[in-house]
Design a protein around this motif. Structure first.
Motif, PDB file in Angstrom:
ATOM      1  N   ALA A   5      -6.410   0.968   2.537  1.00  0.00           N
ATOM      2  CA  ALA A   5      -7.671   1.651   2.836  1.00  0.00           C
ATOM      3  C   ALA A   5      -8.701   1.382   1.742  1.00  0.00           C
ATOM      4  CB  ALA A   5      -7.432   3.146   2.995  1.00  0.00           C
ATOM      5  N   VAL A   6      -8.280   1.430   0.490  1.00  0.00           N
ATOM      6  CA  VAL A   6      -9.200   1.155  -0.622  1.00  0.00           C
ATOM      7  C   VAL A   6      -9.680  -0.293  -0.560  1.00  0.00           C
ATOM      8  CG1 VAL A   6      -9.348   0.921  -3.136  1.00  0.00           C
ATOM      9  CG2 VAL A   6      -8.292   2.951  -2.123  1.00  0.00           C
ATOM     10  N   PHE A   7      -8.776  -1.208  -0.309  1.00  0.00           N
ATOM     11  CA  PHE A   7      -9.133  -2.625  -0.217  1.00  0.00           C
ATOM     12  C   PHE A   7     -10.189  -2.860   0.859  1.00  0.00           C
ATOM     13  CE2 PHE A   7      -8.445  -6.687   1.977  1.00  0.00           C
ATOM     14  CZ  PHE A   7      -8.806  -7.566   0.963  1.00  0.00           C
ATOM     15  N   PHE A   8      -9.947  -2.346   2.065  1.00  0.00           N
ATOM     16  CA  PHE A   8     -10.897  -2.584   3.148  1.00  0.00           C
ATOM     17  C   PHE A   8     -12.214  -1.839   2.933  1.00  0.00           C
ATOM     18  CE2 PHE A   8      -7.133  -4.072   5.519  1.00  0.00           C
ATOM     19  CZ  PHE A   8      -7.625  -5.332   5.854  1.00  0.00           C
ATOM     20  N   THR A   9     -12.175  -0.719   2.239  1.00  0.00           N
ATOM     21  CA  THR A   9     -13.415  -0.025   1.895  1.00  0.00           C
ATOM     22  C   THR A   9     -14.250  -0.885   0.950  1.00  0.00           C
ATOM     23  OG1 THR A   9     -12.374   2.136   2.182  1.00  0.00           O
ATOM     24  CG2 THR A   9     -14.386   2.064   0.872  1.00  0.00           C
ATOM     25  N   LEU A  10     -13.598  -1.477  -0.055  1.00  0.00           N
ATOM     26  CA  LEU A  10     -14.321  -2.337  -0.997  1.00  0.00           C
ATOM     27  C   LEU A  10     -14.856  -3.600  -0.315  1.00  0.00           C
ATOM     28  CD1 LEU A  10     -12.019  -2.016  -4.143  1.00  0.00           C
ATOM     29  CD2 LEU A  10     -14.264  -0.964  -3.758  1.00  0.00           C
ATOM     30  N   VAL A  11     -14.063  -4.193   0.559  1.00  0.00           N
ATOM     31  CA  VAL A  11     -14.517  -5.373   1.291  1.00  0.00           C
ATOM     32  C   VAL A  11     -15.711  -5.013   2.175  1.00  0.00           C
ATOM     33  CG1 VAL A  11     -13.895  -7.036   3.089  1.00  0.00           C
ATOM     34  CG2 VAL A  11     -12.314  -6.582   1.216  1.00  0.00           C
ATOM     35  N   ILE A  69       7.276   7.322   0.850  1.00  0.00           N
ATOM     36  CA  ILE A  69       6.290   7.321  -0.229  1.00  0.00           C
ATOM     37  C   ILE A  69       5.656   5.936  -0.368  1.00  0.00           C
ATOM     38  CG2 ILE A  69       6.036   7.488  -2.742  1.00  0.00           C
ATOM     39  CD1 ILE A  69       8.143   9.772  -2.616  1.00  0.00           C
ATOM     40  N   MET A  70       6.464   4.895  -0.289  1.00  0.00           N
ATOM     41  CA  MET A  70       5.930   3.538  -0.384  1.00  0.00           C
ATOM     42  C   MET A  70       4.971   3.230   0.768  1.00  0.00           C
ATOM     43  SD  MET A  70       6.848   2.239  -3.169  1.00  0.00           S
ATOM     44  CE  MET A  70       6.218   0.610  -2.866  1.00  0.00           C
ATOM     45  N   VAL A  71       5.270   3.712   1.946  1.00  0.00           N
ATOM     46  CA  VAL A  71       4.369   3.494   3.088  1.00  0.00           C
ATOM     47  C   VAL A  71       3.031   4.172   2.841  1.00  0.00           C
ATOM     48  CG1 VAL A  71       4.001   4.068   5.519  1.00  0.00           C
ATOM     49  CG2 VAL A  71       6.174   3.095   4.793  1.00  0.00           C
ATOM     50  N   PHE A  72       3.044   5.405   2.330  1.00  0.00           N
ATOM     51  CA  PHE A  72       1.797   6.102   2.039  1.00  0.00           C
ATOM     52  C   PHE A  72       1.005   5.392   0.947  1.00  0.00           C
ATOM     53  CE2 PHE A  72       3.750   9.934   4.067  1.00  0.00           C
ATOM     54  CZ  PHE A  72       2.760  10.116   5.023  1.00  0.00           C
ATOM     55  N   ILE A  73       1.687   4.910  -0.083  1.00  0.00           N
ATOM     56  CA  ILE A  73       1.002   4.179  -1.159  1.00  0.00           C
ATOM     57  C   ILE A  73       0.362   2.901  -0.616  1.00  0.00           C
ATOM     58  CG2 ILE A  73       1.390   2.847  -3.276  1.00  0.00           C
ATOM     59  CD1 ILE A  73       3.453   5.009  -4.063  1.00  0.00           C
ATOM     60  N   MET A  74       1.103   2.154   0.182  1.00  0.00           N
ATOM     61  CA  MET A  74       0.566   0.913   0.740  1.00  0.00           C
ATOM     62  C   MET A  74      -0.599   1.189   1.687  1.00  0.00           C
ATOM     63  SD  MET A  74       2.034  -1.468  -0.801  1.00  0.00           S
ATOM     64  CE  MET A  74       1.381  -2.831   0.114  1.00  0.00           C
TER      65      MET A  74
END
Length: 66
Positions: free
Chosen positions: A43-49, A33-38
């Protein structure tokens, strides 16, 4: 080089495997679960960047490009 005794080798392998501490089912589930969350956060971080860089580059090119 000494020739290894296959029976002794198998006994040593079994002895080493007996020393392994296997994770519990709960540990495996929580780690997964932690791997999926990370992965989702990354993915969200790199999308925003990517969006920020694209917007900035588009602005700069439109300003100097006419």
């Amino acid at each position: 080089m000494a020739i290894a005794n296959p029976i002794k080798f198998i006994q040593e392998v079994r002895a080493e495997i007996a020393k392994v501490v296997w994770p519990t089912r709960r540990e495996v589930v929580l780690t997964t679960i932690m791997v999926f969350i990370m992965a989702a956060l990354t993915a969200v971080f790199f999308t925003l960047v990517d969006l920020l860089i694209r917007t900035g580059l588009t602005g700069v090119l439109s300003y100097f490009g006419g």
